[in-house]
Design an enzyme around this catalytic site. Structure first.
Site, PDB file in Angstrom:
ATOM      1  N   HIS A  90       3.999   1.371   2.305  1.00 44.93           N
ATOM      2  CA  HIS A  90       5.202   0.701   1.786  1.00 44.93           C
ATOM      3  C   HIS A  90       5.878   1.562   0.714  1.00 44.93           C
ATOM      4  CE1 HIS A  90       2.767  -3.010   2.971  1.00 44.93           C
ATOM      5  NE2 HIS A  90       3.871  -3.159   3.668  1.00 44.93           N
ATOM      6  N   HIS A 103       0.864  -1.185   0.000  1.00 43.66           N
ATOM      7  CA  HIS A 103       0.000   0.000   0.000  1.00 43.66           C
ATOM      8  C   HIS A 103       0.897   1.230   0.000  1.00 43.66           C
ATOM      9  CE1 HIS A 103       1.115   0.045   4.206  1.00 43.66           C
ATOM     10  NE2 HIS A 103       0.587  -1.153   4.386  1.00 43.66           N
TER      11      HIS A 103
END
Ligand code: AMP
Length: 280
Positions: A37, A34
């Site tokens: 990250h 997501h």
């Protein structure tokens, strides 16, 4: 962007980069990526010539078999996101590649692992310590990127780097949130619509508790208020809500200077266990 599944092929690629004096940034993840990250990938890109993202759901850090079985695995989508983000290469090994033999080494982080996640998830930080050490030895990064969202993991990994002289720089990145305040997490995908609608209360309670502490309220009063808030919403089963010293991770009765404390929370929302924290 290349996707390597074997240590050998990744090393061949990295050896070439090292010959060209490239600096290497490592972003360890368990996938189901997501924007949180991706913020680590962005930071690694700014600081390094080459960015390696590892995607590996590490079985040895799960103490709950159902959590491991249900952990989302989305390598095809992850690869597209990483390529778009400008990541240089992905390391996505199988369990057998990472653990040709079951490790016998046990890492004990002392007091750091007797509280919060360590207390609630026995063996978790041993598993984290082993897999992160393996990744550091395989990739040999100049810098490694971790999220503040996993605050206790940051302490543990920092201890590992110091005690074992890994000779790399740890970069800690702030927590990326959804617009409604919910900390982004791969586990959010497991929430149903009703649970997802309730989930932002976690950050609401954290933020309000932070305000109250900054405003001079007593730690025990704020904790009691916050626990009451979680109890009032039946979908939550609170694991812990703690005001800690950011260095020792131990609970405090009084808060210190700005930046020296954190409020950490772990709660089940339905079957899904979520964590969050704020530093203040
Ligand atoms: P995970 O895939 O959950 O093991 O996370 C991989 C790395 O991303 C860890 O260093 C996490 O702390 C970090 N991370 C996870 N969620 C977030 C977020 N919402 N914001 C920033 N970093 C995150």
């Amino acid at each position: 962007m290349e996707v390597f599944t074997s240590v050998k092929s990744l090393r061949q690629f990295l050896d070439q980069q090292v010959l060209q004096q490239k600096t290497i940034g490592l972003v360890p993840t368990m996938g189901a990526l997501h924007e949180g990250h991706i913020s680590l990938i962005d930071a690694a890109k700014r600081d390094n010539d080459i960015v390696i993202c590892s995607v590996f759901v590490n079985p040895t850090q799960f103490n709950n078999p159902e959590d491991l079985a249900k952990y989302p695995r989305t390598l095809a989508e992850d690869s597209i996101m990483l390529e778009t983000a400008g990541c240089s290469a992905v390391f996505a090994p199988s369990v057998e590649e990472m653990y040709p033999e079951q490790p016998v080494l046990k890492i004990n982080f002392g007091e750091l692992e007797t509280v919060m996640e360590g207390a609630s998830r026995p063996g978790h930080f041993n598993g984290v310590g082993i897999v992160v050490s393996k990744l550091f030895n395989i990739v040999k990064p100049h810098r490694a990127y971790f999220g503040q969202k996993d605050l206790q993991q940051v302490s543990v990994v920092s201890q590992l780097v110091t005690d074992l002289a890994f000779g790399l720089e740890l970069i800690i990145c702030p927590t990326v949130r959804e617009e409604d305040g919910l900390a982004m997490s791969s586990r959010n995908r497991r929430l149903n619509a009703e649970e997802r609608a309730i989930a932002p209360h976690i950050y609401r309670i954290l933020a309000a508790a932070g305000e109250d502490l900054r405003g001079g309220k007593k730690v025990y009063e704020v904790i009691a208020w916050a626990k009451g808030q979680f109890e009032n919403i039946k979908e939550f089963t609170l694991d812990y809500f703690e005001v800690i010293n950011i260095k020792s991770l131990l609970s405090v009765e009084h808060i210190g200077p700005p930046g020296s404390n954190a409020i950490c929370v772990a709660t089940f929302l339905g079957p899904v266990r979520l964590i969050d924290n704020i530093i203040f």
